[in-house]
Design a protein around this motif. Structure first.
Motif, mmCIF file in Angstrom:
data_model
loop_
_atom_site.group_PDB
_atom_site.id
_atom_site.type_symbol
_atom_site.label_atom_id
_atom_site.label_comp_id
_atom_site.label_asym_id
_atom_site.label_seq_id
_atom_site.Cartn_x
_atom_site.Cartn_y
_atom_site.Cartn_z
ATOM 1 N N HIS A 1 -17.851 3.034 22.639
ATOM 2 C CA HIS A 1 -17.072 3.282 21.270
ATOM 3 C C HIS A 1 -18.310 3.185 20.006
ATOM 4 C CE1 HIS A 1 -18.329 -1.053 20.418
ATOM 5 N NE2 HIS A 1 -18.113 -1.384 21.457
ATOM 6 N N HIS A 2 -17.964 3.464 19.115
ATOM 7 C CA HIS A 2 -18.888 3.659 18.166
ATOM 8 C C HIS A 2 -19.345 2.433 17.280
ATOM 9 C CE1 HIS A 2 -15.932 3.212 14.933
ATOM 10 N NE2 HIS A 2 -15.260 4.372 15.834
ATOM 11 N N GLY A 3 -20.379 2.590 16.636
ATOM 12 C CA GLY A 3 -21.064 1.355 15.784
ATOM 13 C C GLY A 3 -22.148 1.865 15.169
ATOM 14 N N ILE A 4 -22.605 0.800 14.405
ATOM 15 C CA ILE A 4 -23.655 1.163 13.397
ATOM 16 C C ILE A 4 -24.912 1.454 14.124
ATOM 17 C CG2 ILE A 4 -24.490 -1.531 13.261
ATOM 18 C CD1 ILE A 4 -24.355 0.928 10.239
ATOM 19 N N LYS A 5 -25.271 1.044 15.579
ATOM 20 C CA LYS A 5 -26.327 1.358 15.942
ATOM 21 C C LYS A 5 -26.496 2.957 16.326
ATOM 22 C CE LYS A 5 -26.971 -3.035 18.320
ATOM 23 N NZ LYS A 5 -27.031 -3.857 19.676
ATOM 24 N N ASP A 6 -25.293 3.704 16.078
ATOM 25 C CA ASP A 6 -25.307 4.981 16.420
ATOM 26 C C ASP A 6 -26.256 5.816 15.288
ATOM 27 O OD1 ASP A 6 -23.624 4.639 18.622
ATOM 28 O OD2 ASP A 6 -21.914 5.040 17.319
ATOM 29 N N LEU A 7 -26.420 5.346 14.453
ATOM 30 C CA LEU A 7 -27.222 5.852 13.395
ATOM 31 C C LEU A 7 -28.762 6.076 13.785
ATOM 32 C CD1 LEU A 7 -25.979 3.937 10.000
ATOM 33 C CD2 LEU A 7 -25.454 6.301 10.851
ATOM 34 N N ALA A 8 -29.069 5.172 14.583
ATOM 35 C CA ALA A 8 -30.488 5.341 15.188
ATOM 36 C C ALA A 8 -30.671 6.494 16.228
ATOM 37 C CB ALA A 8 -31.024 4.014 15.828
ATOM 38 N N THR A 9 -29.479 6.519 16.947
ATOM 39 C CA THR A 9 -29.540 7.481 17.953
ATOM 40 C C THR A 9 -29.402 8.812 17.402
ATOM 41 O OG1 THR A 9 -28.288 5.929 19.561
ATOM 42 C CG2 THR A 9 -28.272 8.266 19.914
ATOM 43 N N ILE A 10 -28.639 8.958 16.298
ATOM 44 C CA ILE A 10 -28.396 10.125 15.393
ATOM 45 C C ILE A 10 -29.834 10.582 14.747
ATOM 46 C CG2 ILE A 10 -27.393 11.115 13.439
ATOM 47 C CD1 ILE A 10 -24.674 9.388 13.914
ATOM 48 N N LYS B 1 -18.790 11.072 23.439
ATOM 49 C CA LYS B 1 -19.679 10.312 22.564
ATOM 50 C C LYS B 1 -20.992 11.069 22.158
ATOM 51 C CE LYS B 1 -21.655 6.216 20.796
ATOM 52 N NZ LYS B 1 -21.600 4.585 20.742
ATOM 53 N N PHE B 2 -21.336 11.609 23.246
ATOM 54 C CA PHE B 2 -22.911 12.152 22.987
ATOM 55 C C PHE B 2 -22.549 13.569 22.205
ATOM 56 C CE2 PHE B 2 -26.660 14.441 24.980
ATOM 57 C CZ PHE B 2 -27.605 13.704 24.062
ATOM 58 N N TYR B 3 -21.630 14.185 22.631
ATOM 59 C CA TYR B 3 -21.357 15.444 21.943
ATOM 60 C C TYR B 3 -21.242 14.999 20.418
ATOM 61 C CZ TYR B 3 -18.899 19.891 20.582
ATOM 62 O OH TYR B 3 -18.502 20.938 20.229
ATOM 63 N N TYR B 4 -20.341 14.115 19.749
ATOM 64 C CA TYR B 4 -20.387 13.822 18.623
ATOM 65 C C TYR B 4 -21.760 13.340 17.863
ATOM 66 C CZ TYR B 4 -15.212 14.342 17.839
ATOM 67 O OH TYR B 4 -13.988 14.688 17.720
ATOM 68 N N ILE B 5 -22.354 12.700 18.671
ATOM 69 C CA ILE B 5 -23.676 12.457 18.079
ATOM 70 C C ILE B 5 -24.799 13.577 17.939
ATOM 71 C CG2 ILE B 5 -26.166 11.160 18.830
ATOM 72 C CD1 ILE B 5 -24.175 8.769 20.054
ATOM 73 N N CYS B 6 -24.611 14.821 19.029
ATOM 74 C CA CYS B 6 -25.406 15.480 18.682
ATOM 75 C C CYS B 6 -24.882 16.640 17.465
ATOM 76 C CB CYS B 6 -25.482 16.510 19.875
ATOM 77 S SG CYS B 6 -26.349 15.532 21.233
ATOM 78 N N GLN B 7 -23.650 16.601 17.348
ATOM 79 C CA GLN B 7 -23.060 17.393 16.254
ATOM 80 C C GLN B 7 -23.502 16.985 14.603
ATOM 81 O OE1 GLN B 7 -21.153 20.325 16.586
ATOM 82 N NE2 GLN B 7 -21.916 19.955 18.654
ATOM 83 N N ILE B 8 -23.344 15.521 14.694
ATOM 84 C CA ILE B 8 -23.722 14.977 13.452
ATOM 85 C C ILE B 8 -25.068 15.022 13.084
ATOM 86 C CG2 ILE B 8 -23.779 12.670 12.074
ATOM 87 C CD1 ILE B 8 -21.450 11.803 13.652
ATOM 88 N N ALA B 9 -26.118 15.055 14.396
ATOM 89 C CA ALA B 9 -27.441 15.077 14.196
ATOM 90 C C ALA B 9 -27.798 16.580 13.668
ATOM 91 C CB ALA B 9 -28.208 14.823 15.610
ATOM 92 N N TYR B 10 -27.123 17.333 14.212
ATOM 93 C CA TYR B 10 -27.396 18.992 13.920
ATOM 94 C C TYR B 10 -27.478 19.108 12.647
ATOM 95 C CZ TYR B 10 -27.585 23.911 13.651
ATOM 96 O OH TYR B 10 -27.944 25.230 13.615
ATOM 97 N N TRP B 11 -25.957 18.835 11.920
ATOM 98 C CA TRP B 11 -25.718 18.984 10.587
ATOM 99 C C TRP B 11 -26.587 18.336 9.754
ATOM 100 C CZ3 TRP B 11 -23.898 23.684 9.817
ATOM 101 C CH2 TRP B 11 -23.297 24.277 10.874
ATOM 102 N N LEU B 12 -26.959 17.021 10.105
ATOM 103 C CA LEU B 12 -28.074 16.348 9.005
ATOM 104 C C LEU B 12 -29.311 16.993 9.176
ATOM 105 C CD1 LEU B 12 -27.219 12.524 10.010
ATOM 106 C CD2 LEU B 12 -26.836 13.908 7.717
ATOM 107 N N HIS B 13 -29.671 17.682 10.312
ATOM 108 C CA HIS B 13 -31.038 17.976 10.469
ATOM 109 C C HIS B 13 -31.129 19.457 9.334
ATOM 110 C CE1 HIS B 13 -30.609 21.925 12.587
ATOM 111 N NE2 HIS B 13 -31.782 22.457 12.442
ATOM 112 N N VAL B 14 -30.033 20.014 9.233
ATOM 113 C CA VAL B 14 -30.001 21.311 8.135
ATOM 114 C C VAL B 14 -30.396 20.875 6.830
ATOM 115 C CG1 VAL B 14 -28.725 23.247 7.298
ATOM 116 C CG2 VAL B 14 -28.141 22.171 9.660
#
Length: 369
Positions: free
Chosen positions: A73-82, A165-178
């Motif tokens: 499930h999701h949580g605040i620690k996902d920000l570090a992974t992202i 879950k890993f798919y969503y983390i990678c998607q958010i990470a990609y659009w933040l890297h832009v």
């Protein structure tokens, strides 16, 4: 994206030019720090937060052979992974740019506008291709297409398989890297607002589906959208190699409209009918239930406004292309000047791009790109 001009003169350390030229190496060193942290017991617990997917829940299945299935499930620690995978996205961006796109561009003689568009389409084509293939494999493995009611049944879908879950983390990470890439690629000031708008739209919709536990619906809509966008950017790359090949744009125009209609239909079916008629109505943060009228209306309004905005941009784009095509046809029908007049104009320098740029074939091709 701007054109990066390499200079034999080394810029001062930690200057803007130094950071831009060496940003991939700098980011690689930062990412290596987290990887090295896994090797030591003191820092491994901290490094794991950035590298591995968090919030693992093990569920035991009853049957002849009892097995344990891991969900997340999701949580605040996902920000570090992202954040960590945002660094990976920056590194991959630089690798594709240096070893693929730059080598292709050296063989061409593009204008500054085409250079920027080629880089943009090249990067997005690689991302859309990987995301579409990955997302489609998840949809088929989870049997979402064979059972459409699974999009709203048993909501909230707080527990996700690892790959979703890993798919969503990678998607958010990609659009933040832009966002930092706007600085690294020296994006023109006039192009930044357009870039920020679509980055914001991607982040809001992807993060919204992730946080509101609408990850199944969001996954299908993302795969559908990425397929249409992949076709557009591949068509643009083909157009840059041969400007007579425009069939891909026609196919994309049809699929773009169908994609908007299908997105609206799935959203209304899932949120407007499926969740609205579900038994578990209510708002509960502990269980991740957001199935209330206000949230449903907000989600549908956001999807509808975004699709309307995209259609408005699409219609304006098509109308502009039709007007340019009509003006070109009108110029072709006009009788040409006499030979003496043409020679005189050419001698005076008024028969080229300098005075009648709109009439030159080269200018028309650039505008149509």
């Amino acid at each position: 994206m701007g054109i990066r001009k390499k200079s034999t003169k080394s810029p001062p350390v930690m200057s803007h030019e130094f950071v831009i030229q060496n940003h991939a190496d700098i980011v690689s060193c930062v990412a290596m720090v987290f990887l090295l942290g896994l090797m030591f017991e003191v820092t491994s617990k901290f490094a794991v937060l950035f590298i591995t997917v968090q919030y693992n829940v093990t569920i035991s299945t009853n049957g002849p052979e009892e097995t344990a299935i891991s969900h997340f499930h999701h949580g605040i620690k996902d920000l570090a992974t992202i954040f960590f995978y945002m660094l990976v996205a920056i590194i991959m961006h630089a690798i594709i740019q240096e070893y693929v796109l730059d080598k292709m561009i050296r063989k061409k003689h593009f204008s500054k506008t085409k250079h920027s568009k080629f880089n943009e389409s090249g990067q997005l084509s690689a991302f859309y291709f990987l995301s579409f293939g990955w997302g489609a494999s998840i949809i088929f493995s989870e049997n979402f297409l064979s059972n459409p009611s699974s999009l709203w049944e048993d909501y909230p879908h707080m527990l996700m398989p690892l790959q979703i879950k890993f798919y969503y983390i990678c998607q958010i990470a990609y659009w933040l890297h832009v966002l930092p890439e706007l600085y690294f690629q020296k994006t023109k000031k006039e192009d930044i607002p357009r870039q920020l708008v679509y980055i914001f739209l991607y982040l809001v919709h992807i993060a919204g589906a992730y946080i509101l536990n609408l990850n199944r619906l969001g996954l299908i809509l993302l795969v559908l959208h990425y397929f249409v966008e992949l076709l557009f950017h591949v068509s643009r790359l083909v157009y840059f190699s041969n400007e007579n090949r425009q069939l891909g744009f026609r196919v994309w125009a049809v699929l773009f409209v169908l994609g908007r209609l299908l997105t609206l239909s799935l959203s209304v079916l899932t949120v407007g009918f499926g969740l609205a008629n579900a038994d578990n109505q209510g708002f509960d943060l502990t269980t991740g239930n957001f199935n209330i009228l206000f949230v449903r209306i907000t989600v549908l309004a956001g999807v509808c406004l975004t699709q309307a905005f995209m259609m408005w941009k699409f219609i304006n784009f098509q109308l502009r292309r039709w007007r340019e095509h009509a003006s070109v046809q009108t110029l072709k029908k006009k009788p040409g000047p006499s030979k003496s007049k043409a020679k005189k104009d050419k001698a005076n320098g008024v028969n080229g791009v300098s005075s009648h740029a709109a009439d030159s074939p080269r200018f028309r091709k650039q505008k149509s790109a």
